[in-house]
Design a protein around this motif. Structure first.
Motif, PDB file in Angstrom:
ATOM      1  N   UNK A  30      25.472  46.359 -33.328  1.00 45.02           N
ATOM      2  CA  UNK A  30      25.207  46.287 -34.766  1.00 45.02           C
ATOM      3  C   UNK A  30      26.175  45.323 -35.427  1.00 45.02           C
ATOM      4  N   UNK A  31      25.680  44.546 -36.353  1.00 43.67           N
ATOM      5  CA  UNK A  31      26.507  43.692 -37.205  1.00 43.67           C
ATOM      6  C   UNK A  31      26.187  44.022 -38.657  1.00 43.67           C
ATOM      7  N   UNK A  32      27.168  43.926 -39.529  1.00 39.12           N
ATOM      8  CA  UNK A  32      26.965  44.282 -40.926  1.00 39.12           C
ATOM      9  C   UNK A  32      27.896  43.451 -41.805  1.00 39.12           C
ATOM     10  N   UNK A  33      27.528  43.323 -43.067  1.00 38.17           N
ATOM     11  CA  UNK A  33      28.396  42.639 -44.035  1.00 38.17           C
ATOM     12  C   UNK A  33      29.522  43.582 -44.409  1.00 38.17           C
TER      13      UNK A  33
ATOM     14  N   UNK B 247      42.536  47.264 -28.573  1.00 41.45           N
ATOM     15  CA  UNK B 247      41.485  47.671 -29.519  1.00 41.45           C
ATOM     16  C   UNK B 247      40.487  48.509 -28.733  1.00 41.45           C
ATOM     17  N   UNK B 248      40.570  49.814 -28.917  1.00 42.68           N
ATOM     18  CA  UNK B 248      39.763  50.732 -28.105  1.00 42.68           C
ATOM     19  C   UNK B 248      38.556  51.300 -28.842  1.00 42.68           C
ATOM     20  N   UNK B 249      38.444  51.029 -30.125  1.00 44.19           N
ATOM     21  CA  UNK B 249      37.350  51.624 -30.894  1.00 44.19           C
ATOM     22  C   UNK B 249      36.018  50.941 -30.711  1.00 44.19           C
ATOM     23  N   UNK B 250      36.031  49.732 -30.123  1.00 47.40           N
ATOM     24  CA  UNK B 250      34.774  49.011 -29.909  1.00 47.40           C
ATOM     25  C   UNK B 250      34.181  48.393 -31.146  1.00 47.40           C
ATOM     26  N   UNK B 251      34.988  48.243 -32.208  1.00 43.21           N
ATOM     27  CA  UNK B 251      34.483  47.650 -33.445  1.00 43.21           C
ATOM     28  C   UNK B 251      35.589  46.836 -34.099  1.00 43.21           C
ATOM     29  N   UNK B 252      35.201  46.001 -35.050  1.00 42.77           N
ATOM     30  CA  UNK B 252      36.162  45.169 -35.772  1.00 42.77           C
ATOM     31  C   UNK B 252      35.434  44.309 -36.780  1.00 42.77           C
ATOM     32  N   UNK B 253      36.150  43.363 -37.371  1.00 49.72           N
ATOM     33  CA  UNK B 253      35.547  42.450 -38.336  1.00 49.72           C
ATOM     34  C   UNK B 253      35.915  41.019 -37.987  1.00 49.72           C
ATOM     35  N   UNK B 254      35.046  40.103 -38.360  1.00 54.25           N
ATOM     36  CA  UNK B 254      35.277  38.672 -38.188  1.00 54.25           C
ATOM     37  C   UNK B 254      35.547  38.094 -39.567  1.00 54.25           C
ATOM     38  N   UNK B 255      36.749  37.585 -39.778  1.00 51.73           N
ATOM     39  CA  UNK B 255      37.119  37.035 -41.075  1.00 51.73           C
ATOM     40  C   UNK B 255      36.807  35.544 -41.120  1.00 51.73           C
ATOM     41  N   UNK B 256      36.525  35.058 -42.288  1.00 49.74           N
ATOM     42  CA  UNK B 256      36.235  33.645 -42.490  1.00 49.74           C
ATOM     43  C   UNK B 256      35.954  33.373 -43.945  1.00 49.74           C
ATOM     44  N   UNK B 257      35.791  32.118 -44.281  1.00 49.30           N
ATOM     45  CA  UNK B 257      35.503  31.750 -45.668  1.00 49.30           C
ATOM     46  C   UNK B 257      34.002  31.853 -45.931  1.00 49.30           C
ATOM     47  N   UNK B 258      33.498  33.096 -45.914  1.00 53.38           N
ATOM     48  CA  UNK B 258      32.066  33.333 -46.083  1.00 53.38           C
ATOM     49  C   UNK B 258      31.759  33.670 -47.536  1.00 53.38           C
ATOM     50  N   UNK B 259      30.575  33.246 -47.966  1.00 51.92           N
ATOM     51  CA  UNK B 259      29.999  33.801 -49.182  1.00 51.92           C
ATOM     52  C   UNK B 259      29.143  34.998 -48.771  1.00 51.92           C
TER      53      UNK B 259
ATOM     54  N   UNK C 109      25.987  35.366 -49.249  1.00 50.53           N
ATOM     55  CA  UNK C 109      24.735  34.867 -48.659  1.00 50.53           C
ATOM     56  C   UNK C 109      24.955  34.416 -47.217  1.00 50.53           C
ATOM     57  N   UNK C 110      26.075  33.701 -46.963  1.00 53.32           N
ATOM     58  CA  UNK C 110      26.348  33.223 -45.612  1.00 53.32           C
ATOM     59  C   UNK C 110      26.608  34.387 -44.661  1.00 53.32           C
ATOM     60  N   UNK C 111      27.353  35.387 -45.125  1.00 47.59           N
ATOM     61  CA  UNK C 111      27.622  36.550 -44.284  1.00 47.59           C
ATOM     62  C   UNK C 111      26.342  37.317 -43.978  1.00 47.59           C
ATOM     63  N   UNK C 112      25.455  37.451 -44.977  1.00 45.97           N
ATOM     64  CA  UNK C 112      24.192  38.166 -44.770  1.00 45.97           C
ATOM     65  C   UNK C 112      23.314  37.433 -43.767  1.00 45.97           C
ATOM     66  N   UNK C 113      23.254  36.106 -43.873  1.00 46.29           N
ATOM     67  CA  UNK C 113      22.442  35.332 -42.940  1.00 46.29           C
ATOM     68  C   UNK C 113      22.990  35.448 -41.525  1.00 46.29           C
ATOM     69  N   UNK C 114      24.318  35.407 -41.385  1.00 50.87           N
ATOM     70  CA  UNK C 114      24.914  35.520 -40.062  1.00 50.87           C
ATOM     71  C   UNK C 114      24.674  36.910 -39.463  1.00 50.87           C
ATOM     72  N   UNK C 115      24.733  37.940 -40.292  1.00 53.71           N
ATOM     73  CA  UNK C 115      24.464  39.294 -39.822  1.00 53.71           C
ATOM     74  C   UNK C 115      23.025  39.400 -39.317  1.00 53.71           C
ATOM     75  N   UNK C 116      22.082  38.800 -40.039  1.00 52.07           N
ATOM     76  CA  UNK C 116      20.682  38.818 -39.596  1.00 52.07           C
ATOM     77  C   UNK C 116      20.526  38.132 -38.240  1.00 52.07           C
TER      78      UNK C 116
END
Length: 545
Positions: free
Chosen positions: A259-262, A314-326, A328-335
């Motif tokens: 799963x990916x999410x904003x 990192x044992x939880x199997x989750x995290x976030x990817x940081x970047x200079x996203x708007x 809209x850009x983050x939503x498109x990448x998640x899709x």
């Protein structure tokens, strides 16, 4: 055959009720359909690209690029496996279907062969061996894909690409896209209602390959001074153009992404949250635990998104990817990430846009041609068989049309301009069945049979011919649907639905209505029959013969 059976009356009544219920939403606006009660059907006909307007793309799957990538990964797997097994090799040479490994010490040759044979067995999918290891002369071992795996690689890539493209288009909210294979390595995408082909092309074409790889800190200094890149590393850039020396071995890939999410980073800026499956979480935990204090790179489509240092496992199997996203850009990448990664790059061979105005003109032309065709059929049936029998045929035609619209709305089939031609053709086929039945009735009446006997023989003896004709049409439609694409499939689907509904309306509906007429009117002669031959004259003619 002409008896007024209760089950026939019930079946015709239910078909009329459900047909009207399923076809009714087509007479409403989208807003009115949305406000219907929950228990009522809300699906309407989906108009195809030629009727609604939208975007058309012809894509080619770059199978050679995918094979090149697979062979590169194969070479890296061999290099890492040999290093872990402490086997010295003189080199790895690529060929068209695999790699050739030269073992440095003859005493390690058998051990190297067992390592590669274990890799081949581990890579078997569903029990099918895709890779083999074979001995060669001069301390060489060939590790390669089988001929069957290579031959099947392109077909599998196209099938996977179709599913990924479908998921990505669905995320845009486009209704009922048509995504079909064309030839060996091409995909046709028709997205009705999608007015921005540039966005469609951008979302479809991105490979969305997410990987986690280590930064090669041991060789970075030497690389910066000499410019020499180690064979197990590559140089990648981040969004600002800063180069990184990245190890080619992939620790965890997007294949393990569930799963990916904003999300948001610590500063509240948009970020991309991710979660791995069990296998991915275990690999991620092992990789981070073994490389504490070292930087690892998060890479998306060959670009370094970030390269943070590993502070702890990192044992939880989750995290976030940081970047200079708007947003809209983050939503498109998640899709893109949720839709899955394309197995191979896609090249746009042709793009077309059909405007809504052209689609509206096609709808008007199709509606006019349908109305004209229906009117001609009605006039012919009334003139040929009178208001009673001709009128019953017209009522059957109306029910036939309702059932076709209802079936296409229920199955969410896409109506195209050739589909309208198929609709008109089904009306003609339905009338053809009525003509066969009525003409058989006339023949029986001329032979001196009673009204009931003539009508019963008309339905019974014409049924074989009706089934033969419709089964032939159904077979032709099935062939067009299987081997055709786009509008041809739309025509075949509409024609197939029409075959079933026309037989039902022409035979069963006519039987019920004519049985009611017989019960109420009790006619002495058949209205559509010519004058029967007198019995005495028939006997005299028979004696003369």
């Amino acid at each position: 055959m002409i008896q007024l059976s209760r089950w026939k009356v019930i079946l015709v009544g239910l078909s009329l009720v459900f047909g009207l219920l399923l076809a009714f939403p087509n007479a409403l606006t989208p807003e009115q359909r949305a406000n219907l009660p929950g228990w009522l059907p809300k699906n309407a006909l989906n108009l195809g690209l030629d009727l609604q307007g939208g975007s058309y793309l012809l894509l080619e799957v770059d199978v050679p690029a995918m094979r090149e990538k697979r062979l590169t990964n194969m070479a890296e797997d061999v290099r890492v496996s040999m290093r872990e097994a402490r086997i010295n090799i003189n080199g790895i040479q690529r060929d068209q279907s695999g790699v050739v490994v030269t073992v440095a010490q003859p005493s390690q040759y058998d051990a190297a062969f067992e390592v590669l044979r274990g890799l081949a067995s581990a890579g078997a999918a569903g029990g099918v061996q895709e890779r083999t290891a074979s001995r060669m002369s001069d301390n060489r071992i060939r590790y390669a894909y089988t001929d069957a795996a290579l031959a099947n690689m392109g077909a599998v890539a196209v099938d996977q690409s179709i599913e990924v493209v479908r998921r990505r288009i669905d995320s845009l909210g486009t209704r009922e896209p048509s995504i079909t294979r064309q030839g060996a390595d091409r995909i046709v995408v028709q997205a009705p209602g999608e007015s921005d082909p540039a966005q469609l092309e951008r979302v479809i074409g991105q490979t969305a390959q997410l990987t986690f790889q280590m930064v090669d800190v041991e060789n970075t200094q030497n690389w910066m001074q000499t410019g020499l890149v180690p064979p197990d590393a590559e140089v990648l850039l981040d969004e600002q153009g800063t180069p990184y020396l990245i190890k080619k071995r992939i620790l965890v890939s997007g294949e393990n992404l569930t799963r990916a999410s904003v999300d948001a980073d610590q500063s509240g800026r948009p970020a991309i949250g991710f979660r791995f499956d069990g296998q991915g979480a275990r690999r991620f935990a092992e990789a981070t635990a073994a490389n504490i204090g070292k930087p690892f790179a998060i890479i998306l489509d060959g670009k370094v998104i970030s390269a943070p240092n590993i502070k702890s496992a990192i044992t939880g199997g989750s995290g976030i990817i940081e970047g200079n996203y708007t947003i809209a850009e983050a939503s498109e990448m998640v899709n893109l990430l949720n839709g899955g990664a394309l197995p191979a790059p896609l090249k746009v061979e042709e793009r077309r846009t059909v405007s809504a105005e052209l689609g509206a003109d096609a709808v008007k032309a199709g509606g006019l041609s349908t109305a004209i065709g229906f009117a001609i059929i009605v006039v012919f049936m009334l003139l040929a068989y009178g208001f009673l029998f001709g009128g019953i045929s017209v009522l059957g035609l109306i029910l036939n049309g309702i059932l076709i619209v209802a079936a296409m709305s229920l199955t969410q089939a896409t109506l195209t301009l050739p589909g309208i031609a198929g609709l008109i053709l089904t009306f003609a086929v339905a009338v053809d069945a009525n003509v066969l039945i009525y003409e058989r009735m006339r023949d029986e009446a001329r032979a001196g049979r009673s009204v009931i006997a003539s009508m019963d023989a008309g339905f019974g003896k014409a049924m074989g011919t009706i089934l033969d004709a419709n089964i032939t049409t159904l077979v032709a439609a099935a062939i067009m649907f299987v081997f055709g694409a786009g509008p041809v499939r739309g025509f075949a689907w509409t024609l197939s639905i029409g075959v079933f509904t026309s037989v039902f309306s022409a035979v069963l509906v006519s039987q019920v209505l004519l049985a009611y007429w017989l019960k109420i009117a009790k006619p002495k002669t058949l209205p559509i029959a010519d004058e029967p031959v007198p019995a005495g004259k028939k006997t005299a003619n028979a004696a003369a013969e």
